[in-house]
Design an enzyme around this catalytic site. Structure first.
Site, short mmCIF file in Angstrom:
data_model
loop_
_atom_site.label_atom_id
_atom_site.label_comp_id
_atom_site.label_asym_id
_atom_site.label_seq_id
_atom_site.Cartn_x
_atom_site.Cartn_y
_atom_site.Cartn_z
N CYS A 95 66.35 6.08 58.43
CA CYS A 95 65.82 5.29 59.55
C CYS A 95 66.62 5.53 60.82
O CYS A 95 67.33 4.65 61.31
CB CYS A 95 65.83 3.82 59.18
SG CYS A 95 64.95 3.55 57.65
N GLU A 96 66.54 6.74 61.34
CA GLU A 96 67.18 7.14 62.59
C GLU A 96 66.32 8.26 63.14
O GLU A 96 65.96 9.19 62.40
CB GLU A 96 68.57 7.77 62.34
CG GLU A 96 69.59 6.90 61.69
CD GLU A 96 70.46 6.15 62.68
OE1 GLU A 96 70.38 6.41 63.90
OE2 GLU A 96 71.20 5.28 62.22
N ARG B 199 74.93 18.36 60.11
CA ARG B 199 75.19 19.30 61.21
C ARG B 199 74.07 19.35 62.26
O ARG B 199 74.37 19.34 63.45
CB ARG B 199 75.48 20.71 60.68
CG ARG B 199 76.72 20.76 59.76
CD ARG B 199 77.16 22.18 59.44
NE ARG B 199 77.66 22.84 60.62
CZ ARG B 199 77.00 23.73 61.32
NH1 ARG B 199 75.82 24.12 60.94
NH2 ARG B 199 77.53 24.24 62.40
N GLY C 294 88.44 29.34 62.05
CA GLY C 294 87.55 29.35 63.20
C GLY C 294 86.60 30.53 63.33
O GLY C 294 85.69 30.49 64.16
N TYR D 46 75.71 18.15 65.67
CA TYR D 46 76.04 19.23 66.61
C TYR D 46 74.81 19.92 67.16
O TYR D 46 74.93 20.96 67.81
CB TYR D 46 76.88 20.32 65.93
CG TYR D 46 78.04 19.89 65.09
CD1 TYR D 46 79.11 19.17 65.65
CD2 TYR D 46 78.11 20.26 63.75
CE1 TYR D 46 80.20 18.82 64.86
CE2 TYR D 46 79.21 19.91 62.97
CZ TYR D 46 80.24 19.20 63.53
OH TYR D 46 81.32 18.85 62.76
N GLU E 185 93.67 30.28 58.02
CA GLU E 185 93.04 29.06 57.48
C GLU E 185 91.52 29.15 57.55
O GLU E 185 90.87 28.33 58.20
CB GLU E 185 93.52 27.83 58.26
CG GLU E 185 95.03 27.61 58.25
CD GLU E 185 95.47 26.46 59.16
OE1 GLU E 185 94.67 25.99 59.98
OE2 GLU E 185 96.64 26.05 59.04
N PRO E 186 90.93 30.15 56.89
CA PRO E 186 89.47 30.30 56.99
C PRO E 186 88.73 29.25 56.18
O PRO E 186 89.12 28.92 55.06
CB PRO E 186 89.24 31.69 56.37
CG PRO E 186 90.34 31.84 55.36
CD PRO E 186 91.55 31.14 55.98
C1 PLP Z 1 88.74 22.90 60.31
C2 PLP Z 1 90.01 23.63 60.34
C3 PLP Z 1 90.08 24.95 59.87
C4 PLP Z 1 88.88 25.71 59.37
O1 PLP Z 1 87.99 26.00 60.38
P1 PLP Z 1 86.74 26.97 60.09
O2 PLP Z 1 86.05 27.04 61.39
O3 PLP Z 1 85.92 26.36 59.03
O4 PLP Z 1 87.30 28.29 59.68
C5 PLP Z 1 91.31 25.56 59.87
N1 PLP Z 1 92.42 24.93 60.31
C6 PLP Z 1 92.39 23.66 60.78
C7 PLP Z 1 93.63 23.03 61.23
C8 PLP Z 1 91.19 22.97 60.81
O5 PLP Z 1 91.17 21.72 61.27
#
Ligand code: PLP
Length: 419
Positions: A342-343, A312, A239, A316, A273-274
């Protein structure tokens, strides 16, 4: 920090002119800098050197095999969200003991594969998943290391589509329910409660939400300990945000600092979890100008890249900096940069000030390494773009552009329609 820069008015990726790759491979294309990706991993991983940890690259940001292999080579793990990503992680050389599996809708088949592979931990996201794992672990007679992805009810102050840690989101389990599930897991011979997890959202630009999340996970761990459940791992998800325009995300060492602060003396192994922070600014999307179309008071730059390649902006309303591959002088003008789909929602940028570019010119859409190719599709029967990895003065096609044959692979005509 990335290795994309102008040299004598021409955009380079490391020591390779972007134009050279476009000429050789065609457009549209994704171009990744190996040096940038490697550096981002080393800086991120290095920031946590004072605490036992494992950085698990989140494959969904960009699961190209060359990038996964890079992570494997650097000693990283993988965060996966599907059986397909499990396959990619293992193919890429990530040891099963470095793979964590999240996701609200894991199928029985996917869970089986993960158990068979012997991954580090499965992050449970519902009671139903717990019941299924209980059944599978008994049937397969395997010890299954699990964690519960808790929903810490924290607002990460990011885009609603990428907010995941609020009560109204589908992700994770509220603590009241999670603590009961932990007791049931502990009572189950084949399920081993090895961790606790959370992932509150993506493109987070402040430390506050992370501090809140770790603080609350810390007290959950202590509560579990009182009940005789000792988890060894705290998975704080991904995140961390990046700069697309003028955002000032926390640096990895600042992030690591506040996390470490809360976990000192806990004797815990940290799992990270980057995704975006490693790969986002390691890639650009290169597209060619097809037409300049002027209507009453509005200019459209129609390019050969579209929302099927990079969704994206459409999905978003995301901002990506767009620059000409050959630096253009002269006055700037506002234009919508749009694709052939075509959108009306098919755009890469709206009302963007760009130096005058003309048909045939190349544009680079920056910060496109994360959630670019991995979210691409064949909409409008467009073939997915090529992916190229640059290292120093060399470049390698790491995924060929799709062909017409790829478009119809797997389709068949039922016999009653045969002529
Ligand atoms: C998408 C996701 C991430 C990675 O998120 P980033 O914003 O790209 O760092 C990590 N853990 C889980 C469970 C996710 O769904």
């Amino acid at each position: 920090m990335d290795y994309f820069e102008y040299r004598n008015g021409e955009l380079f990726c490391e020591d390779v002119p972007v134009k050279t790759v476009a000429k050789k491979v065609g457009t549209p294309l994704y171009l990744y800098s190996y040096g940038t990706f490697e550096r981002h991993f080393l800086v991120f991983d290095g920031a946590f050197r004072n605490i036992p940890h494992l950085a698990c690259y989140s494959l969904k940001a960009n699961s190209n095999g060359a990038l996964v292999r890079t992570i494997a080579k650097l000693g990283g793990g993988a965060d996966i969200v599907s059986g397909g990503e499990l396959h990619r992680a293992i193919m890429g050389g990530i040891p099963a003991r470095k793979i964590v599996y999240s996701g609200v809708g894991k199928s029985e088949q996917e869970l089986r594969l993960a158990i068979e592979a012997g991954i580090l931990m499965i992050n449970i996201e519902s009671e139903g998943e717990f019941l299924l794992l209980k059944k599978l672990s008994r049937k397969m007679r395997r010890k299954v290391p699990v964690s519960i992805r808790v929903n810490p009810e924290i607002d990460p102050k990011t885009h609603p589509y990428i907010t995941t840690g609020l009560k109204k989101n589908k992700f994770g389990v509220l603590w009241s329910e999670a603590s009961r599930l932990y007791r049931e897991i502990a009572a189950e011979e084949n399920l081993v409660p090895v961790g606790i997890s959370s992932h509150i959202g993506s493109q987070i630009l402040e430390l506050g939400p992370f501090i809140e999340a770790v603080t609350s996970l810390r007290s959950m761990i202590l509560e579990l300990k009182e009940q005789g459940i000792a988890v060894e791992m705290l998975d704080i998800g991904g995140g961390l945000g990046i700069t697309y325009k003028d955002e000032m995300p926390p640096r990895p060492d600042e992030y690591a600092g506040v996390v470490e602060d809360k976990l000192r003396d806990m004797g815990i192994r940290l799992i990270l979890e980057p995704g975006r922070v490693l790969v986002g600014n390691s890639g650009i999307f290169v597209t060619k100008m097809l037409y300049v179309k002027r209507t009453q008071g509005k200019t459209f730059y129609i390019v050969d890249g579209a929302m099927n390649d990079l969704v994206r902006p459409s999905l978003y309303d995301a901002y990506h900096e767009i620059i000409p591959v050959v630096e253009a002088a002269g006055k700037t003008a506002a234009a919508d940069i749009v694709g052939p789909i075509c959108e009306s929602g098919d755009f890469l940028a709206k009302d963007r000030q760009l130096a005058e570019v003309k048909e045939g010119d190349l544009l680079a859409v920056k910060s496109a390494g994360a959630y670019g190719f991995s979210m691409s599709s064949n909409y409008n029967s467009r073939m997915r773009a090529a992916e190229v990895l640059v290292r120093g003065s060399e470049f390698f096609v790491v995924r060929k552009r799709e062909t017409l044959k790829d478009l119809t692979r797997g389709e068949s005509i039922p016999s009653f329609l045969e002529v």
